[in-house]
Enzyme design. Sequence first.
Site, mmCIF file in Angstrom:
data_model
loop_
_atom_site.group_PDB
_atom_site.id
_atom_site.type_symbol
_atom_site.label_atom_id
_atom_site.label_comp_id
_atom_site.label_asym_id
_atom_site.label_seq_id
_atom_site.Cartn_x
_atom_site.Cartn_y
_atom_site.Cartn_z
ATOM 1 N N TYR A 113 -2.768 -1.152 10.407
ATOM 2 C CA TYR A 113 -2.603 -1.394 8.971
ATOM 3 C C TYR A 113 -1.262 -0.830 8.488
ATOM 4 C CZ TYR A 113 -3.986 -1.256 3.976
ATOM 5 O OH TYR A 113 -4.060 -1.410 2.612
ATOM 6 N N SER A 164 0.866 -1.191 0.000
ATOM 7 C CA SER A 164 0.000 0.000 0.000
ATOM 8 C C SER A 164 0.898 1.235 0.000
ATOM 9 C CB SER A 164 -0.837 0.004 1.280
ATOM 10 O OG SER A 164 -1.431 1.272 1.490
HETATM 11 C C1 BGC Z 1 -6.177 1.552 2.129
HETATM 12 C C2 BGC Z 1 -7.370 2.432 1.932
HETATM 13 C C3 BGC Z 1 -6.955 3.867 1.684
HETATM 14 C C4 BGC Z 1 -5.932 3.926 0.588
HETATM 15 C C5 BGC Z 1 -5.426 5.334 0.332
HETATM 16 C C6 BGC Z 1 -5.189 1.744 1.029
HETATM 17 O O1 BGC Z 1 -4.063 0.976 1.286
HETATM 18 O O2 BGC Z 1 -6.602 0.210 2.127
HETATM 19 O O3 BGC Z 1 -8.193 2.369 3.073
HETATM 20 O O4 BGC Z 1 -8.089 4.632 1.290
HETATM 21 O O5 BGC Z 1 -4.832 3.111 0.927
HETATM 22 O O6 BGC Z 1 -5.141 6.030 1.512
#
Ligand code: BGC
Length: 255
Positions: A156, A143
């Site tokens: 996360y 991410s």
């Molecule tokens: C997350 C989302 C978030 C996006 C941008 C992703 O990794 O799962 O919840 O909106 O990143 O911030």
Amino acid sequence: MRLKDKVAIVTGAATGIGQAIALRMAQEGASVVVDFVGQINAADQTEQEITKTGGKTISVNADVSKADEVEKLISGAVKAFGRLDIIVNNAGVEKKIAFIDYPLEELQKILAVNLVGPFLVSQAAARQMIKQGQGGRIINISSVHEDLPMPTNAAYCASKGGLRMLTRTIAVELAKHKITVNNIGPGAVYTPIDADIEAKPEMEKALMSEIPLDRWAKPEEIAGLAVYLASDEAAYVTGATYFIDGGMLRQAGSY
Ligand code: BGC
């Protein structure tokens, strides 16, 4: 066909980014194992779509955070298709709660799926790939938050930061076996993980204001890079993260 005769496992492939990658890899000639947990109908649908276009697939219900289920996943792939060439560690979960209120059980769940999962799956897959002696590909769906802080999302962010260093470390360790390891770091992709934001126009507007290209990505836009990283063309690419975020990291702030 860029993945002809290859065998791929995509974790969390019943929906979202995982599903798009599974479909695309099948179109490129790979036999695809659709891993899922619980969402049997969605997994069936992914399987049917692959079969419809002439692809080969099976689905396996396996929780990536449990070592015995991971063994079942890897051995299921080898039993069905004879080998294993590509792993896509896509399964992921997220829960936004203020840091000072964050419950330990939620933290443990998120780390288990997002970090322990890729560790166990990559380890079991690498053992199989080394046995085969022909290299392999490990692709982690990380991410922008492996780099970018996001308030209320500490668990996360910590899991994705961990994934970044897992990738870098095992890329070095597995290089002698010609197994490459890379991360894809998506930004805002229109999938079920963001149902909370998609349902609230003001939250969605705030998120879009963080993205120079001013829109969600489609899951298919992530799948193209996964195919490239899985292909023979990417043999010299390892230990890297590729962001697909509409420019988000270049305009970072918090929303
Ligand atoms: C997350 C989302 C978030 C996006 C941008 C992703 O990794 O799962 O919840 O909106 O990143 O911030």
